[in-house]
Scaffold this motif. Structure first.
Motif, PDB file in Angstrom:
ATOM      1  N   UNK A  10     -59.261 -12.970  65.431  1.00 24.18           N
ATOM      2  CA  UNK A  10     -58.972 -11.539  65.223  1.00 24.18           C
ATOM      3  C   UNK A  10     -58.920 -10.806  66.562  1.00 24.18           C
ATOM      4  N   UNK A  11     -59.880 -11.099  67.443  1.00 22.22           N
ATOM      5  CA  UNK A  11     -59.859 -10.478  68.773  1.00 22.22           C
ATOM      6  C   UNK A  11     -58.597 -10.879  69.533  1.00 22.22           C
ATOM      7  N   UNK A  15     -55.740  -8.389  71.051  1.00 22.58           N
ATOM      8  CA  UNK A  15     -55.437  -8.345  72.484  1.00 22.58           C
ATOM      9  C   UNK A  15     -53.974  -8.691  72.768  1.00 22.58           C
ATOM     10  N   UNK A  16     -53.432  -9.623  71.996  1.00 23.75           N
ATOM     11  CA  UNK A  16     -52.040 -10.038  72.179  1.00 23.75           C
ATOM     12  C   UNK A  16     -51.058  -9.171  71.402  1.00 23.75           C
ATOM     13  N   UNK A  17     -51.602  -8.250  70.601  1.00 25.27           N
ATOM     14  CA  UNK A  17     -50.780  -7.366  69.758  1.00 25.27           C
ATOM     15  C   UNK A  17     -49.834  -8.192  68.886  1.00 25.27           C
ATOM     16  N   UNK A  22     -53.135  -5.924  62.139  1.00 29.85           N
ATOM     17  CA  UNK A  22     -53.595  -4.569  62.428  1.00 29.85           C
ATOM     18  C   UNK A  22     -53.537  -4.332  63.932  1.00 29.85           C
ATOM     19  N   UNK A  23     -53.137  -3.135  64.298  1.00 28.82           N
ATOM     20  CA  UNK A  23     -53.065  -2.773  65.711  1.00 28.82           C
ATOM     21  C   UNK A  23     -53.993  -1.593  65.957  1.00 28.82           C
ATOM     22  N   UNK A  24     -54.403  -1.437  67.190  1.00 27.84           N
ATOM     23  CA  UNK A  24     -55.265  -0.332  67.571  1.00 27.84           C
ATOM     24  C   UNK A  24     -54.950   0.090  68.993  1.00 27.84           C
ATOM     25  N   UNK A  30     -59.384  -3.553  74.688  1.00 25.09           N
ATOM     26  CA  UNK A  30     -59.715  -4.309  75.899  1.00 25.09           C
ATOM     27  C   UNK A  30     -61.130  -3.990  76.378  1.00 25.09           C
ATOM     28  N   UNK A  31     -61.507  -2.723  76.347  1.00 26.63           N
ATOM     29  CA  UNK A  31     -62.852  -2.331  76.790  1.00 26.63           C
ATOM     30  C   UNK A  31     -63.918  -2.907  75.871  1.00 26.63           C
ATOM     31  N   UNK A  32     -63.665  -2.889  74.570  1.00 26.07           N
ATOM     32  CA  UNK A  32     -64.628  -3.439  73.619  1.00 26.07           C
ATOM     33  C   UNK A  32     -64.738  -4.951  73.791  1.00 26.07           C
TER      34      UNK A  32
END
Length: 113
Positions: A10-11, A15-17, A22-24, A30-32
């Motif tokens: 999921x991460x 990160x790779x979109x 789901x996108x954010x 990246x910070x999380x």
């Protein structure tokens, strides 16, 4: 229905979109992700937030009881689950992620310090 990814996948997809997932806010994600403690939770971008869930779906029981980040800053807002308490309004995604980590439960309870 597509299979739900495990936490590391999921991460990676965030990160790779990866299309079809789901996108954010990429800066918040990246910070999380840079916070080792947050990488242990399931990332759940939803309705302009990034939540950290204790497990991947399907859910049973209390999975959404951790602090989360409201994206769209600066400033960013960090709340306890359910928007009960505003923990702070950090200026950067990195500060927001650090604030979430600072309020993670050590013993199963949420700190509102």
């Amino acid at each position: 229905m597509p299979e739900v990814p495990d936490i590391p996948t999921a991460w990676r997809q965030l990160l790779e979109r990866t299309p079809g997932t789901r996108q954010g806010d990429p800066l918040v994600i990246e910070a999380a992700h840079a916070q080792p403690k947050l990488r242990g939770f399931y990332p759940w971008p939803s309705h302009g937030t990034l939540k950290f869930l204790r497990s991947a779906p399907p859910w049973d029981g209390n999975h959404d009881d951790l602090p989360f980040i409201v994206c769209g800053g600066p400033p960013y807002k960090v709340y306890t689950s359910g928007y009960i308490t505003l923990l702070g309004e950090p200026a950067t995604p990195q500060e927001a992620a650090a604030l979430v980590v600072a309020h993670l439960p050590a013993d199963g309870t949420i700190s509102d310090e």
